[in-house]
Design an enzyme around this catalytic site. Sequence first.
Site, PDB file in Angstrom:
ATOM      1  CG  ASP A   1      51.586  73.972  16.819  1.00 10.78           C
ATOM      2  OD1 ASP A   1      51.657  74.989  17.536  1.00 10.78           O
ATOM      3  OD2 ASP A   1      51.468  72.821  17.264  1.00 10.78           O
TER       4      ASP A   1
ATOM      5  CB  THR B   1      35.091  79.638  28.390  1.00 14.43           C
ATOM      6  OG1 THR B   1      34.688  81.021  28.385  1.00 14.43           O
ATOM      7  CG2 THR B   1      34.332  78.891  29.471  1.00 14.43           C
TER       8      THR B   1
ATOM      9  CB  CYS C   1      64.042  43.864  23.579  1.00 14.02           C
ATOM     10  SG  CYS C   1      64.977  44.276  22.079  1.00 14.02           S
TER      11      CYS C   1
ATOM     12  NE  ARG D   1      70.961  49.745  14.782  1.00 11.55           N
ATOM     13  CZ  ARG D   1      70.391  50.730  15.448  1.00 11.55           C
ATOM     14  NH1 ARG D   1      70.299  50.650  16.767  1.00 11.55           N
ATOM     15  NH2 ARG D   1      69.899  51.785  14.828  1.00 11.55           N
TER      16      ARG D   1
ATOM     17  CG  HIS E   1      59.881  45.236  21.952  1.00 11.10           C
ATOM     18  ND1 HIS E   1      60.303  46.001  23.005  1.00 11.10           N
ATOM     19  CD2 HIS E   1      60.924  45.188  21.079  1.00 11.10           C
ATOM     20  CE1 HIS E   1      61.539  46.422  22.800  1.00 11.10           C
ATOM     21  NE2 HIS E   1      61.942  45.943  21.642  1.00 11.10           N
TER      22      HIS E   1
ATOM     23  CD  GLU F   1      57.338  46.026  25.048  1.00  8.60           C
ATOM     24  OE1 GLU F   1      58.315  46.755  24.775  1.00  8.60           O
ATOM     25  OE2 GLU F   1      57.440  44.796  25.232  1.00  8.60           O
TER      26      GLU F   1
END
Length: 531
Positions: free
Chosen positions: A146, A187, A379, A460, A505, A507
């Site tokens: 890349d 491979t 949230c 927000r 949050h 999590e």
Amino acid sequence: MKYIFVTGGVVSSLGKGLTSAALGALLEQRGLRVRLQKFDPYLNVDPGTMSPFQHGEVYVLNDGAETDLDLGHYERFTSGELSRLNNLTSGKVYETVLQKERRGDYLGATVQVIPHVTNEIKERIYSGGGEDVDVLITELGGTIGDIEGLPFLEAMRQFALEVEREDVLFLHCTLLPYLKAAGELKTKPSQQSVAKLREIGIQPNILVCRTEQPMTNDMRQKLSLFCNVPVKSVIEEMDVETSIYELPLALKAEQIDDLVIEHLELHAPDNDMKVWHDVVRRLKAPLHKVEIGVVGKYIELQDAYKSVYESIIHAGISNDASVRIVRLDAEEIEKDPVKHLASLDGILIPGGFGDRGTEGKIIAARYARENGTPYFGLCLGMQIAVIEYARNVADLEAANSTEFDSDTPHPVIHIMDDQKDLTTKGGNMRLGACPCRLSEDSNSYHAYEQIDIEERHRHRFEFNNAYRAELEKNGLRIAGVNPERDLVEIIEIPDHPWFVAVQFHPEFKSKPNAAHPLFANFIAAALKYKK
């Protein structure tokens, strides 16, 4: 400090992040202090404004940094707390370099990729660990070849020359595709990937091969010969059977941690990995089963709610239960709520932005409240619960959030006055860790077993305190409040089996061997409801 650089070739989504995190877990189990970081070649300054459809969830750190979801894997697999220094994008690099140029820091020099951009990247490598870290693992996003990743690879090559040979290890993840027609693994793509890496001047020390079929010894020999890597350093990484949390044990079986310890000349005794064996045992042979519905708007994309799904699994591990996660499109629920919700043992509504699917989520919250189904709102899931309660219990007709209806007669959720003048994208968001004080009579307090907690935010809109007394009068419990700004953080319904919704949050702070207390209590309530 020792440094490990993790790169990938052939295709994206090989699992470099999970490999890095699992390696971090192995080294941590051997008593080493590990820190991980992610370099992303894209030009966004951070992932905060990127669509979940393109990039998955935005993972938020304690210091408020909006980062790549791989940092979630890093924090789940290891104990190290990450900061904004542990996620770097090309956009951030170029932004910093151009700011320095404008200030005159380069004293009129011609600003170039080498040395100015690469120096900036190297500086982040030097500062990404910290004084209390033994090993810093840096993952480079994208694949070898890349164009965007070239400055990062060049910086890594230069960095390896600046420190001692035994202080740096390069680990390259690659793919061994299985051709069904030929009946064998190939491979060649891996050989070409390593050749591309060596053109840049980097020789990998360890080759991690993703594969769906077991490698033969001949394949290891072939990869060793053509990639210039010792046979013992060609690692098989097959797809795990049940869960990603099997990966540390799978890599342990390949003795990858021994290779790292040997190359970096570290002194770290071996470990029996009891913690991870227990996690995997609970995943493979749970005592209970439970079904949880996740009601969202990005439901077709696995990575959009990555941390939520993982936290549910962690809570299942904590309760020795297998959790079947049912993904529910909020818009579909509007058509037939009972069809989608009646069979569930618990309903969870995660965070999100925008009004699409809002009414379906409100219907789901109402169903959970009226039917005694355990409910967990995160949230936006809290805001949805407040809107539903205001409309259908407090009789505040057409109550809503100003995010969804700026003309609502009852804006029970709104942007506070001191935030309205912050007009930059994301500038008016409450981000990162904020304190919360719990009510001792709440489910949340019994989950945390402490009064003062700290959780991460990314939103927000807030609970409108103008409606606080009215909603409390109608039976809503304010279970948690930010003591600094008197903001509502947690709401509960006292006469419900388990109805908890939080503005933050949780999590983002759950681990497979240490489930978040609210998630653990939610699954425990769902198991009880099931009975």
